[in-house]
Design a protein around this motif. Structure first.
Motif, PDB file in Angstrom:
ATOM      1  N   THR A   3       0.874  -1.184   0.000  1.00  0.00           N
ATOM      2  CA  THR A   3       0.000   0.000   0.000  1.00  0.00           C
ATOM      3  C   THR A   3       0.905   1.227   0.000  1.00  0.00           C
ATOM      4  N   VAL A   4       0.928   1.919  -1.142  1.00  0.00           N
ATOM      5  CA  VAL A   4       1.859   3.043  -1.314  1.00  0.00           C
ATOM      6  C   VAL A   4       1.084   4.221  -1.897  1.00  0.00           C
ATOM      7  N   PRO A   5       0.913   5.312  -1.148  1.00  0.00           N
ATOM      8  CA  PRO A   5       1.145   5.541   0.297  1.00  0.00           C
ATOM      9  C   PRO A   5       0.281   4.598   1.141  1.00  0.00           C
ATOM     10  N   ASP A   6       0.565   4.634   2.445  1.00  0.00           N
ATOM     11  CA  ASP A   6       0.041   3.569   3.295  1.00  0.00           C
ATOM     12  C   ASP A   6      -1.232   3.943   4.052  1.00  0.00           C
ATOM     13  N   ASN A   7      -2.138   3.008   4.103  1.00  0.00           N
ATOM     14  CA  ASN A   7      -3.208   2.922   5.080  1.00  0.00           C
ATOM     15  C   ASN A   7      -2.865   1.715   5.942  1.00  0.00           C
ATOM     16  N   PRO A   8      -2.698   1.777   7.237  1.00  0.00           N
ATOM     17  CA  PRO A   8      -3.228   2.786   8.170  1.00  0.00           C
ATOM     18  C   PRO A   8      -2.252   3.863   8.629  1.00  0.00           C
TER      19      PRO A   8
END
Lengths: 424, 424
Positions: A169-174
């Protein structure tokens, strides 16, 4: 358990966690919902018109999506440094169903970073595979640590499992962090060495605060094996319209995956709502209204998420560097002794419960993102703080100083008061 | 094969069979597409407006669907003799994803009638189960013969399989027939005896030609174990809008299924496009425009499908009694000797190929619906004969004598000429 046994599955907690807050709200008590990743911003008028204009479209159209949509999405990626063949773009009713269909199409087991979005693990299980958890490096959420990834995949293979996919996930959640280019490059090399497919969820790609510091897609370092997915739920707040797109790699792997993914999509959802596809094509072409909205939304998220992070830091709670999205991921570990002694809270679920019951604040415990139950990390989302009515939300988008808007200021004060109470 | 092996899956053939016709069309040759079940009729103006008015709706909303939609769907079923709790209604982006999610939610293996819609079998396979084929009684397509069902389930159990679900289609695709009440009652009794869940796909429920002879839902005979699914793709030609609803049984089974189905839906698709839900709620409330359109569409399907059936019968080809839908299911078995001798055609695929190449007519071979490869049955759909432009389609809907409209008359003549050629 046989393959046909009903597999365990959890309700997506981000979609149900607001129930406890609703009860409080009905009692007239103040609530602060920091749970949902739904972006509380209005639909751009341009896109409303595009949807309305497409209302006569009632044919199924191609399973992979209309040519206009796929071409627009290819242009969107091309402008971000990823030249894309519209013939290798596939759309679906959300990036969620696309991610599930990709896991089904690739088969095998799935490596997921810790922490990571709740649904990745559930998709692996629903598809009959095993989620293999690998921690992300500190401050670079969304990708498994490359060295640990290699070790985990070799271990899994030695016990007869068959990891084939790494989801990032790029950018990231969480965490709201962005994995750095060197980490992504190292990840790509490990995946090439081990013959793994990378599925890169880049739905937050337009929400990196520094426009010049775009997140590095693994598709730059391992273009032959990286699938990129995105949608319009986060950048343009169209979550309820349900549309996602993915970009398959050029080359033989991409062609094989395309054939299989389209076959699966044809059986699972046939096609994506045609009027929504038409409006999405308009969005992915990025006319000036869309570019302007993206910029305004990005700045609003940045201002409010960083202000929220400051409230935590002021209470002595560390927060990884928030560089994108509307999320922050504080770790209340420094308060562990006090939380246990004063409130009897010993884990993330207890902490989230305390915040709801004592302060009317909803957050999600890190355990929902794959952390150990005892972790005192929580995910905080600012995406619902921008206002209730459309006028408030538009005011937040256009404000020079959004923190001075009373509804946003009150929310941050509510948070600061609760944190002060927890620490004193 | 392990559970995690990539499972074989076929592209939905009804969605791709038109490719061969397109090539011919581009050469300027006449084509007659009788393949697709897409209903070539316009979107009602009332529903266009409802979609446009709902364009500002961008929240995810409840996984199961908005209260307004679920309440409207419950009313729709109630008016058809099936009192329904809106709390047991679940919507999805098409009845196809709902059917798949139901198969996942129930687990185990799945009994499907032969012939039946292509996707049921693929859903069972994708969910890790086995499709168990049971022939339908002659002239009553869409339900497995009750006595054969019992035998097949007992056989499957004795070899260690775990059939838990029977999928039925009432009225039927591909045959356009309607299982009689006594057959449905017998089926329901077998399912109760054997502890099977019935999933009744009733998407053609509004397309029974005789308004007084509504199809019998198994939910009347086994209300405690029957799930009913429907959508707006067939009755209101909204296939490209992608919405379906299901009605779970009252009682403990329904409550358990609801919990599991909503959990699965939350992971697979989150929610259904909010503006489409709003328009669907309007449709399911059935204001006079909707009722009028249903009546007009039903009459048009009846007139054209029966006329097409007559063309086959005139060529000595038997057709089961067409009582609903826009489908007929002729069996060209009487022409087997001639087809083999003159054209070298020995199976359904060869027959479909001959009709495309020699006559520019697209039909689907019965093998796609689970028949033996050698079967000379074909599914014929009249749903694309009503016109190309919206004005033609509206003319077809309002015509006293639709067969006299030149485009419909030409299509039927095209069919008759081809059948004449095959028989002389």
């Amino acid at each position: 358990m046989t393959a046909t046994e009903a597999r365990p599955v959890e309700v997506s907690p981000t979609l149900t966690a607001d129930a406890a807050l609703d009860a409080r709200r009905r009692q007239g008590l103040p609530v602060l919902s920091l749970t949902s990743g739904e972006i509380g911003l209005p639909v751009l008028p341009l896109l409303r018109r595009a949807l309305a204009d497409a209302a006569p479209e009632n044919g199924y159209g191609p399973v992979a999506g209309a040519v206009a949509l796929r071409t627009a999405a290819a242009g969107y990626w091309e402008r971000r440094g990823l030249p894309t063949d519209p013939g290798l773009v596939v759309c679906g009713p959300g990036s969620k169903p696309l991610l599930f269909a990709l896991v089904l199409a690739i088969g095998g087991d799935v490596v997921v970073p810790v922490p990571s979005w709740v649904s990745y693990r559930q998709h692996a299980i629903l598809a009959g595979g095993e989620p293999i958890a690998v921690p992300a490096p500190p401050g670079e959420g969304g990708v498994p640590d490359p060295a640990e990834l290699r070790a985990a995949v070799l271990r899994a293979r030695s016990r007869g499992r068959d990891p084939r996919t790494v989801i990032v996930t790029v950018p990231d959640n969480p965490t709201g962090t962005v994995a750095g280019p060197e980490t992504v490059r190292a990840l790509a090399e490990v995946c090439r060495d081990l013959g793994l497919v990378i599925v890169s969820d880049e739905i937050y790609g337009d929400l990196v605060y520094d426009e010049r510091a775009r997140a590095s897609s693994p598709a730059r370092f391992a273009p032959e094996r990286t699938v990129v997915t995105t949608g319009l739920a986060k950048n343009l707040a169209l979550g309820g319209w349900r549309i996602g797109v993915c970009r398959l790699p050029a080359g033989p792997l991409g062609r094989r995956l395309h054939e299989r993914l389209v076959a699966i999509a044809s059986q699972l959802w046939s096609a994506t709502a045609a009027p929504v596809q038409a409006a999405a094509a308009c969005a992915f072409r990025e006319p000036p209204e869309v570019v302007g909205r993206l910029r305004a939304a990005r700045r609003l998220h940045e201002t409010v998420a960083r202000a929220a992070a400051e409230r935590f830091r002021a209470a002595g709670v560390p927060v990884p560097p928030v560089r994108a999205t509307c999320y922050l991921y504080p770790d209340l570990e420094p308060l562990r002794g006090r939380l246990a002694a004063v409130h009897g809270v010993r884990d993330g679920a207890g902490l989230a419960g305390l915040l709801v019951e004592r302060h009317g604040i909803g957050v999600l415990p890190g355990s929902l993102f794959g952390e150990a139950a005892g972790s005192l990390t929580v995910r905080v989302s600012t995406s619902r703080l921008y206002g209730q009515a459309e006028a408030e939300r538009n005011a937040a988008l256009s404000a020079d100083l959004p923190l001075r808007l009373p509804w946003i200021g009150r929310a941050l004060d509510h948070l600061a008061t609760a944190l002060h109470d927890l620490t004193t």
